[in-house]
Design a protein around this motif. Structure first.
Motif, PDB file in Angstrom:
ATOM      1  N   TRP A  82       0.954  -1.101   0.031  1.00 40.70           N
ATOM      2  CA  TRP A  82       0.059   0.046  -0.003  1.00 40.70           C
ATOM      3  C   TRP A  82       0.565   1.253  -0.120  1.00 40.70           C
ATOM      4  N   SER A  83       1.932   1.158   0.311  1.00 40.56           N
ATOM      5  CA  SER A  83       3.030   2.442   0.582  1.00 40.56           C
ATOM      6  C   SER A  83       3.749   2.423  -0.879  1.00 40.56           C
ATOM      7  N   ALA A  84       3.570   1.490  -1.885  1.00 36.91           N
ATOM      8  CA  ALA A  84       4.356   1.254  -3.220  1.00 36.91           C
ATOM      9  C   ALA A  84       5.722   1.160  -2.958  1.00 36.91           C
ATOM     10  N   SER A  85       6.019   0.698  -2.052  1.00 33.15           N
ATOM     11  CA  SER A  85       7.395   0.452  -1.847  1.00 33.15           C
ATOM     12  C   SER A  85       7.956  -1.222  -1.848  1.00 33.15           C
ATOM     13  N   LEU A  86       7.042  -1.833  -2.564  1.00 34.43           N
ATOM     14  CA  LEU A  86       7.260  -3.262  -2.813  1.00 34.43           C
ATOM     15  C   LEU A  86       8.206  -3.624  -4.155  1.00 34.43           C
ATOM     16  N   SER A  87       9.208  -4.295  -3.753  1.00 33.79           N
ATOM     17  CA  SER A  87       9.888  -4.776  -4.819  1.00 33.79           C
ATOM     18  C   SER A  87      10.161  -6.159  -5.011  1.00 33.79           C
ATOM     19  N   PHE A  88      10.499  -6.796  -6.132  1.00 29.82           N
ATOM     20  CA  PHE A  88      10.758  -8.214  -6.056  1.00 29.82           C
ATOM     21  C   PHE A  88      11.657  -8.869  -5.332  1.00 29.82           C
ATOM     22  N   PRO A  89      12.967  -8.124  -5.013  1.00 26.55           N
ATOM     23  CA  PRO A  89      13.656  -9.009  -3.795  1.00 26.55           C
ATOM     24  C   PRO A  89      13.081  -9.051  -2.453  1.00 26.55           C
ATOM     25  N   LEU A  90      12.230  -7.792  -1.939  1.00 25.50           N
ATOM     26  CA  LEU A  90      11.502  -7.747  -1.011  1.00 25.50           C
ATOM     27  C   LEU A  90      10.612  -8.827  -1.047  1.00 25.50           C
ATOM     28  N   VAL A  91       9.651  -9.217  -2.084  1.00 24.91           N
ATOM     29  CA  VAL A  91       8.879 -10.390  -2.069  1.00 24.91           C
ATOM     30  C   VAL A  91       9.587 -11.609  -1.726  1.00 24.91           C
ATOM     31  N   LEU A  92      10.674 -11.777  -2.570  1.00 26.21           N
ATOM     32  CA  LEU A  92      11.413 -13.160  -2.450  1.00 26.21           C
ATOM     33  C   LEU A  92      11.753 -13.368  -0.739  1.00 26.21           C
ATOM     34  N   GLY A  93      12.263 -12.428  -0.269  1.00 27.67           N
ATOM     35  CA  GLY A  93      12.733 -12.385   1.135  1.00 27.67           C
ATOM     36  C   GLY A  93      11.572 -12.695   1.999  1.00 27.67           C
ATOM     37  N   PHE A  94      10.433 -11.943   1.840  1.00 33.31           N
ATOM     38  CA  PHE A  94       8.971 -12.303   2.512  1.00 33.31           C
ATOM     39  C   PHE A  94       8.742 -13.818   2.417  1.00 33.31           C
ATOM     40  N   TRP A  95       8.905 -14.175   1.166  1.00 30.85           N
ATOM     41  CA  TRP A  95       8.203 -15.688   0.835  1.00 30.85           C
ATOM     42  C   TRP A  95       9.260 -16.697   1.519  1.00 30.85           C
ATOM     43  N   ALA A  96      10.760 -16.620   1.392  1.00 30.38           N
ATOM     44  CA  ALA A  96      11.638 -17.429   1.970  1.00 30.38           C
ATOM     45  C   ALA A  96      11.421 -17.376   3.611  1.00 30.38           C
ATOM     46  N   ALA A  97      11.320 -16.213   4.086  1.00 32.20           N
ATOM     47  CA  ALA A  97      10.981 -16.009   5.618  1.00 32.20           C
ATOM     48  C   ALA A  97       9.439 -16.916   5.900  1.00 32.20           C
TER      49      ALA A  97
END
Length: 396
Positions: free
Chosen positions: A293-308
């Motif tokens: 919602w803050s438009a700060s989402l990036s693909f590396p961040l998604v990968l980190g989230f999913w791995a965690a």
């Protein structure tokens, strides 16, 4: 883990893998099967849906049969039918025959999903039981990732019918080892009138609370997996390779964490391991929502989230499954069946609940669904379900 525990877990893990390959090794072959039989895409997808229908519908049946005929006869029956239907699918002349065989194949595959965790929980020491269920969970993570890759490679040298033949051969080869590792009967399963059956099981809040909490976290997992092929390509900017990379990161995180699940559960205690995992899932999903919602989402961040997220589930999942099966021995098979059925249902509901919002909401809809499910799961275990006094008494 003792050598005896390993000799039990490894053969049972192989039949779990064989059962899962009936879905994951077959997926890449669906388009080739459609062309060969001259059917539509919708009809081809029906061969997947009807397998899942048989798998889900069989859970409660196998849970009841486990206590009536014993785990070894359940495994024997399930493997025999799985072998016959696999070779039957390889020879199926038309769609009608293939659909009928796939339905029965799904029912046969359900034997492993019920019997394997039940035998592991009933016959191994508590910590080895957690490690055993974690090992099975690692197989269940690896096969969906590796199966389609192997299936795609297989199509380079063979046709779709060979896929089913190979599944039949794998089941045939693993059967003697699995049967040797499966006991004739579960220890301490003498049933007492009025204390067994699904109705009595669903009155056990310790079981119901943990089963619902674990199912909600699994629903959050499936909401992401089912939606990722639709939403990740735009974020990654690399087409479907972005989804493949996310799967690799998620599976790797899960396997690394699951390999330590028994040790972590022993150190923290099952209660705190489950509560901490549920809390971390809620925080991770909330952070994903905020980033979107803050438009700060990036693909590396998604990968980190999913791995965690997957790593947390790798610790929490086996511990929760093992703890939920802390029921009277005469109820273990039924409890395992209800758990798997709840997982399948939660995954299906989460997928369908998210689907209508994907064209407009994209990853935001997925993140919101995961957040709601994760915090609902945490609410169920924040006050850890207390084991009923009768559980251990009846087990004894």
């Amino acid at each position: 883990m003792s050598n005896g525990s390993i000799r039990t877990i490894l053969p049972l893990a192989t039949i779990t893998a064989a059962s899962m390959l009936t879905m994951d090794l077959y997926l890449p072959a669906v388009p080739a099967m459609q062309r060969d039989l001259g059917i539509t895409v919708a009809q081809g997808q029906l061969t997947i849906a009807i397998f899942l229908l048989g798998l889900a519908a069989s859970q409660l049946v196998w849970g009841e049969m486990l206590h009536r005929i014993g785990p070894r006869r359940c495994v024997q029956t399930g493997l025999l039918v799985l072998i016959l239907t696999s070779f039957g699918c390889a020879l199926a002349p038309d769609l009608t025959m293939l659909l009928g065989l796939r339905l029965v194949q799904g029912i046969a595959a359900g034997a492993a999903t019920v019997v394997v965790p039940t035998v592991v929980r009933a016959t191994l020491p508590e910590q080895d039981g957690v490690r055993g269920i974690a090992a099975i969970a690692m197989i269940e993570a690896i096969v969906p990732a590796a199966g389609p890759v192997l299936g795609t490679a297989l199509l380079l040298i063979a046709d779709w019918r060979t896929t089913f033949a190979i599944i039949g051969v794998i089941a045939l080869v693993t059967a003697p080892f699995a049967l040797r590792a499966t006991p004739l009967a579960l220890p301490g399963t003498e049933e007492e009138a009025g204390r067994v059956g699904y109705r009595a099981l669903l009155r056990n809040w310790h079981f119901v609370g943990l089963a619902l909490a674990h199912s909600l976290s699994f629903g959050a997992l499936i909401a992401f997996v089912a939606s990722a092929p639709q939403v990740l390509p735009a974020i990654a900017g690399t087409g479907q390779s972005g989804f493949a990379l996310a799967q690799v990161c998620g599976v790797a995180g899960f396997i690394v964490a699951a390999s330590q699940a028994g040790r972590i559960s022993s150190r923290l205690g099952p209660r705190h391991a489950i509560q901490l995992g549920a809390l971390l899932h809620g925080l991770l999903c909330t952070a994903l929502c905020i980033a979107w919602w803050s438009a700060s989402l990036s693909f590396p961040l998604v990968l980190g989230f999913w791995a965690a997220f997957c790593a947390v589930l790798g610790v929490r999942g086996p511990t929760a499954f093992s703890e939920a099966l802390a029921v009277p021995q005469a109820q273990l098979g039924r409890a395992s069946a209800v758990m798997v059925l709840a997982l399948l249902a939660a995954g299906a509901v989460a997928t369908q609940a998210t689907a209508p919002f994907l064209p407009t909401g994209q990853l935001g809809a997925v993140a919101l669904t995961m957040t709601v499910l994760s915090w609902a799961s945490y609410a169920l275990v924040a006050r850890y379900p207390v084991k009923q006094a009768s559980v251990r008494q009846t087990a004894g």
